[in-house]
Design an enzyme around this catalytic site. Structure first.
Site, PDB file in Angstrom:
ATOM      1  N   LYS A 138       0.386   3.439  -2.922  1.00 27.30           N
ATOM      2  CA  LYS A 138      -0.766   4.335  -3.058  1.00 27.30           C
ATOM      3  C   LYS A 138      -0.364   5.811  -2.945  1.00 27.30           C
ATOM      4  O   LYS A 138      -1.047   6.693  -3.464  1.00 27.30           O
ATOM      5  CB  LYS A 138      -1.828   3.969  -2.003  1.00 27.30           C
ATOM      6  CG  LYS A 138      -2.395   2.565  -2.254  1.00 27.30           C
ATOM      7  CD  LYS A 138      -3.245   2.036  -1.107  1.00 27.30           C
ATOM      8  CE  LYS A 138      -3.722   0.618  -1.430  1.00 27.30           C
ATOM      9  NZ  LYS A 138      -4.368  -0.068  -0.316  1.00 27.30           N
ATOM     10  N   VAL A 154       1.189  -3.811   3.735  1.00 26.48           N
ATOM     11  CA  VAL A 154       1.145  -5.112   4.420  1.00 26.48           C
ATOM     12  C   VAL A 154       2.381  -5.982   4.146  1.00 26.48           C
ATOM     13  O   VAL A 154       2.519  -7.053   4.724  1.00 26.48           O
ATOM     14  CB  VAL A 154      -0.131  -5.933   4.111  1.00 26.48           C
ATOM     15  CG1 VAL A 154      -1.343  -5.361   4.796  1.00 26.48           C
ATOM     16  CG2 VAL A 154      -0.350  -6.129   2.626  1.00 26.48           C
ATOM     17  N   SER A 204       0.793  -1.238   0.000  1.00 25.14           N
ATOM     18  CA  SER A 204       0.000   0.000   0.000  1.00 25.14           C
ATOM     19  C   SER A 204       0.822   1.283   0.000  1.00 25.14           C
ATOM     20  O   SER A 204       0.257   2.365  -0.175  1.00 25.14           O
ATOM     21  CB  SER A 204      -0.946   0.020   1.197  1.00 25.14           C
ATOM     22  OG  SER A 204      -2.043  -0.806   0.922  1.00 25.14           O
ATOM     23  N   TYR A 235      -3.312  -2.348 -10.309  1.00 25.47           N
ATOM     24  CA  TYR A 235      -3.236  -2.216  -8.847  1.00 25.47           C
ATOM     25  C   TYR A 235      -2.304  -3.266  -8.244  1.00 25.47           C
ATOM     26  O   TYR A 235      -1.421  -2.961  -7.431  1.00 25.47           O
ATOM     27  CB  TYR A 235      -4.656  -2.337  -8.262  1.00 25.47           C
ATOM     28  CG  TYR A 235      -4.684  -2.406  -6.754  1.00 25.47           C
ATOM     29  CD1 TYR A 235      -4.544  -1.248  -5.983  1.00 25.47           C
ATOM     30  CD2 TYR A 235      -4.846  -3.625  -6.088  1.00 25.47           C
ATOM     31  CE1 TYR A 235      -4.557  -1.314  -4.598  1.00 25.47           C
ATOM     32  CE2 TYR A 235      -4.858  -3.693  -4.709  1.00 25.47           C
ATOM     33  CZ  TYR A 235      -4.716  -2.534  -3.971  1.00 25.47           C
ATOM     34  OH  TYR A 235      -4.718  -2.600  -2.597  1.00 25.47           O
ATOM     35  N   TYR A 243      -4.397   3.645   8.168  1.00 25.69           N
ATOM     36  CA  TYR A 243      -5.791   3.158   8.289  1.00 25.69           C
ATOM     37  C   TYR A 243      -6.359   3.518   9.656  1.00 25.69           C
ATOM     38  O   TYR A 243      -6.199   4.635  10.117  1.00 25.69           O
ATOM     39  CB  TYR A 243      -5.862   1.651   8.030  1.00 25.69           C
ATOM     40  CG  TYR A 243      -5.018   1.238   6.870  1.00 25.69           C
ATOM     41  CD1 TYR A 243      -5.319   1.701   5.596  1.00 25.69           C
ATOM     42  CD2 TYR A 243      -3.894   0.447   7.030  1.00 25.69           C
ATOM     43  CE1 TYR A 243      -4.538   1.358   4.509  1.00 25.69           C
ATOM     44  CE2 TYR A 243      -3.107   0.106   5.950  1.00 25.69           C
ATOM     45  CZ  TYR A 243      -3.432   0.561   4.699  1.00 25.69           C
ATOM     46  OH  TYR A 243      -2.652   0.233   3.645  1.00 25.69           O
TER      47      TYR A 243
END
Ligand code: GLN
Length: 333
Positions: free
Chosen positions: A87, A281, A84, A211, A263
């Site tokens: 991103k 992760v 992630s 992605y 998050y």
């Protein structure tokens, strides 16, 4: 000691240089030794089978300071999939291409739910809360695919990172790609749900393809710290790779990293570390000390929110010992 001319605005208001590199080296090396003695390493992400195989007892750290020096400790040259953290780069590319229009399709609010929550997306009628949860990142990928042919799906994030670190031999972990294609049921569900609400223009498979590849980009801590360099630069401190507009946008990206980057653990992270950061992760975290440094840490064991357990601890200690919290005073060390 370098004078103000050689260092741009690298002089702090109190007339001292921002960073004592010797001290930073001691701090970084000390943290690497301490973390290796940990008894609790967290749990590797096991919903992506390829990540579950990784030995969790690894830790690396690299700090890139504004004057271009890298100070590293532990397994700083071992590559891991950035997951992630990609991103952040995808958002930077989208903001550059589309400007504020990005925020018409994705929000910039903390979600208060896990990064792959379906109910959160349904609750907000296909409008993801922010670009760092999975549905938000899928929508950003959809934006990056505009004006592209179906068979010309680009490795946009990999190319961006290659430009940043000046090395285009960036790898993609193909085993992780395969593993995520097979196991990515929730992500496909999220993409389908966004599409059913009219917030995904391309085919779900095409969006997933890009992605999954951006998540599987493999970098070491040393490379990741370099890739994130644009996030620490001040508007006055730019070069051929980072323009004034990039630096301006970086402030906005840092704001979203601070509020949404970990998050549902973003509040705790801001409290403990006090720096904008983004986790993945794969166990990596990229943190930004504005005007001063970028820090990449990696340890594959995660906490309950999916953030690196020991990576977070290392950043907490680094920020405290260097007095680097953005909520602190003028940088002194
Ligand atoms: N590739 C991972 C996923 O989609 C990324 C999630 C993460 O790093 N938090 O589930």
């Amino acid at each position: 000691m370098l004078g103000p001319k050689e260092t741009g605005n690298f002089m702090a208001a109190n007339g001292k240089t921002d960073i004592d590199h010797e001290r930073l080296k001691k701090v970084v090396e000390g943290i690497a030794v301490e973390i290796r003695k940990a008894t609790e390493w967290g749990k590797a992400a096991d919903y992506i089978p390829e990540l579950a195989k990784i030995d969790t007892k690894q830790f690396g750290i690299a700090v890139l300071t504004r004057d271009g020096q890298t100070i590293a400790g532990g397994d700083a040259d071992t590559q891991f999939s950035i997951q992630s953290i990609s991103k952040v780069f995808a958002l930077a590319i989208a903001l550059k291409a589309k400007g504020e229009k990005v925020w018409k399709r994705v929000g910039k609010e903390p979600s208060g739910d896990p990064y792959n929550s379906i109910i959160d997306l349904e609750r907000h009628k296909g409008f993801p809360r922010n670009p760092f949860i999975n549905p938000g990142a899928l929508v950003v990928v959809d934006m990056l695919l505009e004006d592209r042919e179906r068979d010309d799906l680009p490795d946009t994030v990999r190319d961006f990172i290659g430009d940043m670190i000046g090395d285009h031999a960036i790898g993609i972990d193909e085993d992780v790609v395969k593993s995520e294609h097979i196991s990515g049921f929730t992500n496909k569900a999220l993409a389908n749900l966004a599409k059913s609400f009219g917030n995904l223009n391309h085919e779900v498979d095409d969006v997933m393809h890009v992605y999954v590849r951006q998540c599987a980009v493999a970098l070491s801590c040393r490379q990741l710290a370099a890739a994130g360099r644009f996030l620490m630069l001040d508007r006055e401190d730019i070069d051929d790779k980072v323009s004034k507009a990039d630096a301006e946008r970086a402030r906005r990206i840092n704001a979203v990293m601070l509020t949404c980057g970990q998050y549902d653990g973003s509040g705790d992270f801001a409290y403990r570390v006090g720096l904008p950061a983004k986790s993945g992760v794969g166990g990596g975290i990229l943190a930004v000390v504005p005007n001063t440094a970028t820090v990449a840490v990696w340890s594959p064991g995660l906490d309950d929110n999916g953030n690196s357990l020991l990576g977070t601890l290392a950043l907490e200690r680094l920020s405290q010992r260097m007095d680097w919290s953005i909520f602190g005073a003028v940088r002194r060390v």
